[in-house]
Scaffold this motif. Structure first.
Motif, PDB file in Angstrom:
ATOM      1  N   PHE A  14      17.198 -23.331  16.219  1.00  0.00           N
ATOM      2  CA  PHE A  14      18.202 -22.984  15.211  1.00  0.00           C
ATOM      3  C   PHE A  14      18.011 -23.763  13.912  1.00  0.00           C
ATOM      4  CE2 PHE A  14      20.159 -22.010  19.336  1.00  0.00           C
ATOM      5  CZ  PHE A  14      20.381 -20.660  19.151  1.00  0.00           C
ATOM      6  N   ASP A  15      17.447 -24.969  13.997  1.00  0.00           N
ATOM      7  CA  ASP A  15      17.155 -25.733  12.776  1.00  0.00           C
ATOM      8  C   ASP A  15      16.083 -25.028  11.947  1.00  0.00           C
ATOM      9  OD1 ASP A  15      18.979 -27.722  13.367  1.00  0.00           O
ATOM     10  OD2 ASP A  15      17.525 -28.915  14.481  1.00  0.00           O
ATOM     11  N   ASP A  18      17.550 -22.067  10.463  1.00  0.00           N
ATOM     12  CA  ASP A  18      18.686 -22.403   9.600  1.00  0.00           C
ATOM     13  C   ASP A  18      19.861 -21.465   9.880  1.00  0.00           C
ATOM     14  OD1 ASP A  18      20.020 -23.920   7.702  1.00  0.00           O
ATOM     15  OD2 ASP A  18      19.397 -22.657   6.023  1.00  0.00           O
ATOM     16  N   THR A  20      23.051 -20.659  13.122  1.00  0.00           N
ATOM     17  CA  THR A  20      23.693 -21.019  14.388  1.00  0.00           C
ATOM     18  C   THR A  20      23.485 -19.867  15.371  1.00  0.00           C
ATOM     19  OG1 THR A  20      25.795 -19.991  13.795  1.00  0.00           O
ATOM     20  CG2 THR A  20      25.462 -22.309  13.147  1.00  0.00           C
ATOM     21  N   LEU A  21      23.783 -20.107  16.640  1.00  0.00           N
ATOM     22  CA  LEU A  21      23.693 -19.029  17.629  1.00  0.00           C
ATOM     23  C   LEU A  21      24.636 -17.892  17.250  1.00  0.00           C
ATOM     24  CD1 LEU A  21      22.803 -17.693  20.231  1.00  0.00           C
ATOM     25  CD2 LEU A  21      24.390 -19.182  21.493  1.00  0.00           C
ATOM     26  N   GLN A  23      25.525 -16.946  14.339  1.00  0.00           N
ATOM     27  CA  GLN A  23      24.937 -16.185  13.233  1.00  0.00           C
ATOM     28  C   GLN A  23      23.773 -15.308  13.694  1.00  0.00           C
ATOM     29  OE1 GLN A  23      24.239 -19.668  10.785  1.00  0.00           O
ATOM     30  NE2 GLN A  23      25.804 -19.041   9.305  1.00  0.00           N
ATOM     31  N   LYS A  52      26.019 -22.769  26.385  1.00  0.00           N
ATOM     32  CA  LYS A  52      25.753 -22.282  25.031  1.00  0.00           C
ATOM     33  C   LYS A  52      26.281 -20.863  24.807  1.00  0.00           C
ATOM     34  CE  LYS A  52      21.635 -24.878  23.542  1.00  0.00           C
ATOM     35  NZ  LYS A  52      21.547 -25.935  24.540  1.00  0.00           N
TER      36      LYS A  52
END
Length: 257
Positions: A14-15, A18, A20-21, A23, A52
Motif C-alpha cells: 500500500f505504501d 500510495d 489504503t486497502l 481505496q 485486514k
C-alpha cells in the motif's frame, strides 16, 4: 457487475501504491467489481489477513497453504479450526507446483490431500493451484474428492486436455491477466473452449497484471480488463460474460448476494 474471484489483498504494497486497502477496493468498485475473494497462502498469516478484510462485507476469504509456502506437514486440525469461520468460503489455495519445487513433491501431495479432506468435512470448495503437475493434480482430486468436492483451478495456464478433465470432475476454471499476454497463445485457445457456465475471472493481484498494466502492481480493479479481453476472445458481449462469471462465482462459493 463482475467479481475478482482470486486476489491477495494482504500482499499489496500500500505504501508503493500510495493507497489504503479501502481505496483499492473503492477503485475496483468504480470499475464494476462487486465482490472480492481474498485468498490465503499460509495459516500463520491467516489471522492477520482476516483482520485486514473483516470490516468489508463484499470481501470473502479462503483458508489454506500454497504448495510453495509449506515447510512442514499440514496440521489438519489447525486448518479445520481456522477455516470454520463465517467469512471463509473456500479452502486453499492448495495444490501442486513441480515447476519451482519438485523436491518438495511428497510434502505437497500430503498437504493437498489434507486440504481436500478438510474441504469435504466443511463442505467448502477448493481453490487449486497447479503448475507442471497435471496428472497428479487431477488424479488426487479424482481419488480423494470422490466427486464430493467442488472447486476451481485458479490462474489456469495448462492445456485443453487438463481443462477437459477438470470440467468432467465438475470443477470451474479461472483465468487471470496472463491471457492478455502476447505469448499466451495456447491459453487463448483453451479459453475459447471453456464453457461460459464454468468460467471464473480473477486478478491474482498483486501479481500478473494484465496488459496494459503488465509489469506494474496488479489490483482488483484490473479484473475488468481481463473480463473485456475474454469477452472479445470468446465472441460474447462484456455484459454476458460479466453476468455469467459473476453467477458462477456466487454459485461455487455459496455466497448470498
Amino acid at each position: 457487475m463482475i467479481v475478482d474471484s482470486h486476489c491477495h489483498l494482504d500482499r499489496l504494497d500500500f505504501d508503493k501504491l500510495d493507497l489504503t486497502l479501502a481505496q483499492v477496493l473503492d477503485n475496483a468498485r468504480a470499475k464494476d467489481v462487486e465482490h472480492f475473494l481474498c485468498v490465503s497462502v499460509t495459516l500463520a498469516q491467516f489471522p492477520d489477513m482476516l483482520a485486514k478484510i473483516e470490516e468489508f462485507d463484499d470481501v470473502s476469504a479462503s483458508c489454506g497453504i500454497h504448495p510453495l509456502d509449506q515447510k512442514d506437514a499440514l496440521d489438519k486440525s489447525e486448518l479445520l479450526a481456522l477455516a470454520d469461520h463465517k467469512k471463509v468460503v473456500a479452502i486453499g489455495e492448495t495444490g501442486l507446483d513441480y515447476y519451482y519445487s519438485e523436491d518438495s513433491k511428497q510434502v505437497q501431495i500430503d498437504s493437498f490431500i489434507g486440504h481436500i479432506e478438510v474441504a469435504r468435512q466443511l463442505d467448502k470448495p477448493l481453490i487449486v493451484h497447479t503448475r507442471d503437475a497435471r496428472e497428479d493434480t487431477i488424479s488426487l482430486l479424482r481419488e480423494h474428492g470422490e466427486g464430493q468436492v467442488k472447486g476451481v483451478l485458479h490462474c489456469f495456464t495448462e492445456n485443453w486436455e487438463m481443462a477437459e478433465q477438470a470440467l468432467e470432475l465438475g470443477l470451474y476454471i479461472s483465468i487471470s491477466g496472463i491471457v492478455t499476454f502476447k505469448n499466451a497463445v495456447e491459453l487463448k485457445e483453451v479459453v475459447k473452449k471453456i464453457p461460459l457456465d464454468r468460467l471464473l475471472i480473477e486478478t491474482d493481484s498483486p501479481y500478473l497484471a494484465p496488459v496494459p498494466y503488465r509489469g506494474k502492481t496488479n489490483q482488483p480493479a484490473y479484473v475488468q480488463d481481463v473480463a473485456y479481453y475474454i469477452a472479445e476472445l470468446k465472441g460474447v458481449s462484456y455484459a454476458e460474460l460479466a453476468k455469467q462469471t459473476t453467477e458462477n462465482f456466487y454459485n461455487l462459493f455459496n455466497i448470498k448476494k
